[in-house]
Enzyme design. Structure first.
Site, PDB file in Angstrom:
ATOM      1  N   ARG A  83       0.823  -1.220   0.000  1.00 14.77           N
ATOM      2  CA  ARG A  83       0.000   0.000   0.000  1.00 14.77           C
ATOM      3  C   ARG A  83       0.846   1.255   0.000  1.00 14.77           C
ATOM      4  O   ARG A  83       1.953   1.273   0.521  1.00 14.77           O
ATOM      5  CB  ARG A  83      -0.846   0.044   1.287  1.00 14.77           C
ATOM      6  CG  ARG A  83      -1.983  -0.894   1.295  1.00 14.77           C
ATOM      7  CD  ARG A  83      -2.926  -0.544   2.409  1.00 14.77           C
ATOM      8  NE  ARG A  83      -2.501  -1.017   3.708  1.00 14.77           N
ATOM      9  CZ  ARG A  83      -3.106  -0.669   4.832  1.00 14.77           C
ATOM     10  NH1 ARG A  83      -4.124   0.162   4.816  1.00 14.77           N
ATOM     11  NH2 ARG A  83      -2.699  -1.163   5.983  1.00 14.77           N
ATOM     12  N   THR A 120       1.020 -11.542   1.104  1.00 14.09           N
ATOM     13  CA  THR A 120       0.542 -10.539   0.146  1.00 14.09           C
ATOM     14  C   THR A 120      -0.898 -10.128   0.453  1.00 14.09           C
ATOM     15  O   THR A 120      -1.753 -10.967   0.738  1.00 14.09           O
ATOM     16  CB  THR A 120       0.640 -11.113  -1.288  1.00 14.09           C
ATOM     17  OG1 THR A 120       2.000 -11.486  -1.536  1.00 14.09           O
ATOM     18  CG2 THR A 120       0.203 -10.099  -2.326  1.00 14.09           C
ATOM     19  N   ASN A 121      -1.157  -8.829   0.367  1.00 12.75           N
ATOM     20  CA  ASN A 121      -2.489  -8.267   0.635  1.00 12.75           C
ATOM     21  C   ASN A 121      -3.337  -8.122  -0.622  1.00 12.75           C
ATOM     22  O   ASN A 121      -2.777  -8.045  -1.700  1.00 12.75           O
ATOM     23  CB  ASN A 121      -2.315  -6.868   1.253  1.00 12.75           C
ATOM     24  CG  ASN A 121      -2.235  -6.924   2.772  1.00 12.75           C
ATOM     25  OD1 ASN A 121      -2.939  -7.706   3.403  1.00 12.75           O
ATOM     26  ND2 ASN A 121      -1.390  -6.080   3.352  1.00 12.75           N
ATOM     27  N   ARG A 152       0.950  -6.421  17.443  1.00 12.92           N
ATOM     28  CA  ARG A 152       0.702  -4.974  17.587  1.00 12.92           C
ATOM     29  C   ARG A 152      -0.139  -4.701  18.826  1.00 12.92           C
ATOM     30  O   ARG A 152       0.158  -3.790  19.607  1.00 12.92           O
ATOM     31  CB  ARG A 152      -0.025  -4.455  16.331  1.00 12.92           C
ATOM     32  CG  ARG A 152       0.900  -4.378  15.138  1.00 12.92           C
ATOM     33  CD  ARG A 152       0.183  -3.950  13.868  1.00 12.92           C
ATOM     34  NE  ARG A 152       1.176  -3.699  12.814  1.00 12.92           N
ATOM     35  CZ  ARG A 152       0.929  -3.799  11.522  1.00 12.92           C
ATOM     36  NH1 ARG A 152      -0.284  -4.134  11.090  1.00 12.92           N
ATOM     37  NH2 ARG A 152       1.878  -3.553  10.646  1.00 12.92           N
ATOM     38  N   HIS A 176      -7.907  -9.747   7.899  1.00 11.53           N
ATOM     39  CA  HIS A 176      -6.851  -8.750   8.115  1.00 11.53           C
ATOM     40  C   HIS A 176      -7.291  -7.486   7.406  1.00 11.53           C
ATOM     41  O   HIS A 176      -7.029  -7.292   6.236  1.00 11.53           O
ATOM     42  CB  HIS A 176      -5.539  -9.273   7.530  1.00 11.53           C
ATOM     43  CG  HIS A 176      -4.393  -8.334   7.713  1.00 11.53           C
ATOM     44  ND1 HIS A 176      -3.965  -7.929   8.937  1.00 11.53           N
ATOM     45  CD2 HIS A 176      -3.571  -7.735   6.806  1.00 11.53           C
ATOM     46  CE1 HIS A 176      -2.918  -7.117   8.795  1.00 11.53           C
ATOM     47  NE2 HIS A 176      -2.672  -6.995   7.505  1.00 11.53           N
TER      48      HIS A 176
HETATM   49  P1  A3D Z   1       7.755  -4.675  -1.743  1.00  9.72           P
HETATM   50  O1  A3D Z   1       8.926  -4.161  -1.000  1.00  9.72           O
HETATM   51  O2  A3D Z   1       7.203  -3.845  -2.853  1.00  9.72           O
HETATM   52  O3  A3D Z   1       8.126  -6.132  -2.311  1.00  9.72           O
HETATM   53  C1  A3D Z   1       7.304  -6.832  -3.170  1.00  9.72           C
HETATM   54  C2  A3D Z   1       8.206  -7.550  -4.162  1.00  9.72           C
HETATM   55  O4  A3D Z   1       7.373  -8.375  -4.981  1.00  9.72           O
HETATM   56  C3  A3D Z   1       8.981  -6.609  -5.087  1.00  9.72           C
HETATM   57  O5  A3D Z   1      10.384  -6.853  -4.962  1.00  9.72           O
HETATM   58  C4  A3D Z   1       8.473  -6.972  -6.481  1.00  9.72           C
HETATM   59  O6  A3D Z   1       9.482  -6.929  -7.484  1.00  9.72           O
HETATM   60  C5  A3D Z   1       7.996  -8.408  -6.244  1.00  9.72           C
HETATM   61  N1  A3D Z   1       7.046  -8.894  -7.256  1.00  9.72           N
HETATM   62  C6  A3D Z   1       6.062  -8.221  -7.900  1.00  9.72           C
HETATM   63  N2  A3D Z   1       5.444  -9.037  -8.766  1.00  9.72           N
HETATM   64  C7  A3D Z   1       6.039 -10.254  -8.646  1.00  9.72           C
HETATM   65  C8  A3D Z   1       5.852 -11.503  -9.283  1.00  9.72           C
HETATM   66  N3  A3D Z   1       4.909 -11.678 -10.216  1.00  9.72           N
HETATM   67  N4  A3D Z   1       6.650 -12.528  -8.916  1.00  9.72           N
HETATM   68  C9  A3D Z   1       7.616 -12.369  -7.980  1.00  9.72           C
HETATM   69  N5  A3D Z   1       7.849 -11.204  -7.361  1.00  9.72           N
HETATM   70  C10 A3D Z   1       7.078 -10.168  -7.698  1.00  9.72           C
HETATM   71  O7  A3D Z   1       6.536  -4.980  -0.742  1.00  9.72           O
HETATM   72  P2  A3D Z   1       6.625  -5.515   0.784  1.00  9.72           P
HETATM   73  O8  A3D Z   1       7.651  -6.582   0.868  1.00  9.72           O
HETATM   74  O9  A3D Z   1       6.680  -4.352   1.692  1.00  9.72           O
HETATM   75  O10 A3D Z   1       5.146  -6.136   0.931  1.00  9.72           O
HETATM   76  C11 A3D Z   1       4.787  -7.294   0.207  1.00  9.72           C
HETATM   77  C12 A3D Z   1       3.307  -7.587   0.350  1.00  9.72           C
HETATM   78  O11 A3D Z   1       3.003  -7.865   1.712  1.00  9.72           O
HETATM   79  C13 A3D Z   1       2.356  -6.437  -0.043  1.00  9.72           C
HETATM   80  O12 A3D Z   1       1.257  -6.955  -0.767  1.00  9.72           O
HETATM   81  C14 A3D Z   1       1.901  -5.874   1.286  1.00  9.72           C
HETATM   82  O13 A3D Z   1       0.647  -5.235   1.209  1.00  9.72           O
HETATM   83  C15 A3D Z   1       1.839  -7.138   2.101  1.00  9.72           C
HETATM   84  N6  A3D Z   1       1.853  -6.953   3.559  1.00  9.72           N
HETATM   85  C16 A3D Z   1       1.037  -7.758   4.289  1.00  9.72           C
HETATM   86  C17 A3D Z   1       1.007  -7.657   5.662  1.00  9.72           C
HETATM   87  C18 A3D Z   1       0.098  -8.544   6.445  1.00  9.72           C
HETATM   88  O14 A3D Z   1       0.070  -8.464   7.649  1.00  9.72           O
HETATM   89  C19 A3D Z   1      -0.733  -9.507   5.767  1.00  9.72           C
HETATM   90  C20 A3D Z   1       1.816  -6.720   6.312  1.00  9.72           C
HETATM   91  C21 A3D Z   1       2.645  -5.917   5.544  1.00  9.72           C
HETATM   92  C22 A3D Z   1       2.661  -6.040   4.152  1.00  9.72           C
END
Ligand code: A3D
Length: 320
Positions: A83, A120-121, A152, A176
Site C-alpha cells: 500500500r 501478500t495483501n 501490535r 486482516h
Molecule cells: P515490496 O517491497 O514492494 O516487495 C514486493 C516484491 O514483490 C517486489 O520486490 C516486487 O518486485 C515483487 N514482485 C512483484 N510481482 C512479482 C511476481 N509476479 N513474482 C515475484 N515477485 C514479484 O513490498 P513488501 O515486501 O513491503 O510487501 C509485500 C506484500 O506484503 C504487499 O502486498 C503488502 O501489502 C503485504 N503486507 C502484508 C502484511 C500482512 O500483515 C498480511 C503486512 C505488511 C505487508
C-alpha cells in the site's frame, strides 16, 4: 540431515527481512525469488556476507527462475505490491491476484510438498487465491496476519500497563482489514483477562477501546509514517514464527488466516482464526466461544472477506 530449504517469493522489503531473520535463526537455506533482476541476487549476497560476522550457517541465493524453488520445504510469499498512503489493502486486489496466479503455478510445478505462508495483501483473499492456483492441500497453505495484528495489540497493551511484552497475550480474529476483531476477553496480562484489569483500575474502558482501534489501524499508521510502502520488520518476524512452528513441529497455537470449514459456521473460507501449527501445517482449527458482540464483529469481518473472494472470481473466471 540436509538443512531445510526456504523459498522466499518476493524479495522486497519483507522478503529481504525474512531472508535475514531466517539466516540469523539458522532455520534453513534461503532461496530468494523475484521478477526484478538483480534484487534477489543482491540481497542474498549482502546477507550471506553478514554470515562471517554473525556466525550463522545458512546458504543464501537469489534467483529469477521458478525452477530454483524445486524441493522447497517452506515458501513465504510476499510477491506483489504494498500500500501507499490513502490506499486500502483492498485496492491491491487486481494487481496482486495476477501475481498469485503466477506464484501459485510456480509452487505447484516446483515444490508441491511445501508449507506455504502468504503475506501478500489483501491477505485473506490472496491466500485463498494462492491455494486455488497452487492446488496444494488446504492445511499446507496459510496466511500471516493474526500473529502480526496480535503482536501490535500486545505491544500497545504492554505500553499501557508498563509490563513486559512477554507477559501480554493477545487474541485477534477475523479478516486482516479494518474489520479485524481484537478480542479483549481472550487477551491477558500474565493470565489476567483485560476486562479484569479494567475492574482492577489498571486502565479504563475508554483507553482499552482506543488501543483496540489503534491495533485495527496499525498497518495504516505505519504506511502513513513511511509514505513509500508498508510495515516489514514485524510482518517478517511474524511469518518466521509460523515457519518455525512448522519446521520444528512446535504445535503452536497461533492466529492465522486458515481454511475454515465447519467451525465458526463457515463453509470453506480463509479467515483469521486460532490454529495449531505443526509438522502437518494447520493441524487443527480452534473454535472458541464468541459472545454476541464478538460474533457480530466476526460476521462483519467474514462478510468483508467473502466480498473480496467474490471480486477475485469476477476478475479471474477460472476461480469461479
Ligand atoms: P515490496 O517491497 O514492494 O516487495 C514486493 C516484491 O514483490 C517486489 O520486490 C516486487 O518486485 C515483487 N514482485 C512483484 N510481482 C512479482 C511476481 N509476479 N513474482 C515475484 N515477485 C514479484 O513490498 P513488501 O515486501 O513491503 O510487501 C509485500 C506484500 O506484503 C504487499 O502486498 C503488502 O501489502 C503485504 N503486507 C502484508 C502484511 C500482512 O500483515 C498480511 C503486512 C505488511 C505487508
Amino acid at each position: 540431515m540436509a538443512r531445510p530449504k526456504i523459498a522466499l517469493i518476493g524479495a522486497g522489503q519483507i522478503g529481504g527481512t525474512l531472508a535475514h531473520l531466517v539466516a540469523l535463526k539458522e532455520l534453513g537455506d534461503v532461496v530468494l525469488f523475484d521478477i526484478a533482476e538483480g534484487t534477489p541476487q543482491g540481497k542474498a549476497l549482502d546477507i550471506a556476507q553478514s554470515g562471517p560476522v554473525e556466525g550463522f550457517d545458512a546458504s543464501l541465493t537469489g534467483t529469477n527462475a521458478y525452477a530454483d524453488l524445486k524441493g522447497a520445504d517452506v515458501c513465504i510469499v510476499t510477491a506483489g505490491v504494498p500500500r501507499k498512503p490513502g490506499m486500502s489493502r483492498d485496492d491491491l486486489l487486481g494487481i496482486n491476484l495476477k501475481v498469485m496466479k503466477a506464484v501459485g503455478e510456480g509452487i505447484k510445478a516446483n515444490c508441491p510438498d511445501a508449507f506455504v505462508i502468504c503475506i501478500t495483501n489483501p491477505l485473506d483473499a490472496m491466500v485463498w487465491a494462492l491455494r486455488e492456483f497452487s492446488g496444494l492441500p488446504h492445511n499446507k497453505v496459510v496466511g500471516m496476519a493474526g500473529v502480526l495484528d496480535s503482536a501490535r495489540f500486545r505491544h500497545f497493551l504492554s505500553l499501557e500497563f508498563n509490563v513486559s511484552m512477554k507477559d501480554v497475550t493477545a487474541f485477534v480474529l477475523g479478516g486482516h482489514g479494518d474489520t479485524m476483531v481484537p478480542s479483549v476477553r481472550y487477551s491477558t496480562v500474565g493470565g489476567i483477562p483485560l476486562p479484569d484489569l479494567v475492574a482492577m483500575g489498571w486502565t479504563t474502558q475508554a483507553k482499552l477501546d482506543a488501543i483496540v482501534q489503534r491495533t485495527r489501524d496499525g498497518g495504516a499508521e505505519i504506511v502513513g509514517l513511511l509514505k513509500t510502502g508498508s510495515a516489514f520488520y514485524a510482518p517478517a518476524a511474524s511469518a518466521v514464527e509460523m515457519a518455525e512452528a512448522y519446521l520444528k513441529d512446535q504445535k503452536r497455537l497461533l492466529p492465522c488466516a486458515a481454511h475454515v470449514k465447519g467451525a465458526y459456521g463457515l463453509d470453506g473460507l480463509y479467515v483469521g482464526v486460532p490454529v495449531i501449527l505443526g509438522a502437518d501445517g494447520v493441524e487443527r482449527v480452534v473454535e472458541v466461544k464468541l459472545d454476541a458482540t464478538e460474533k457480530a464483529m466476526f460476521d462483519k469481518s467474514v462478510d468483508a472477506v467473502k466480498g473480496l473472494v467474490a471480486a477475485c472470481k469476477g476478475i479471474d473466471p477460472s476461480l469461479a
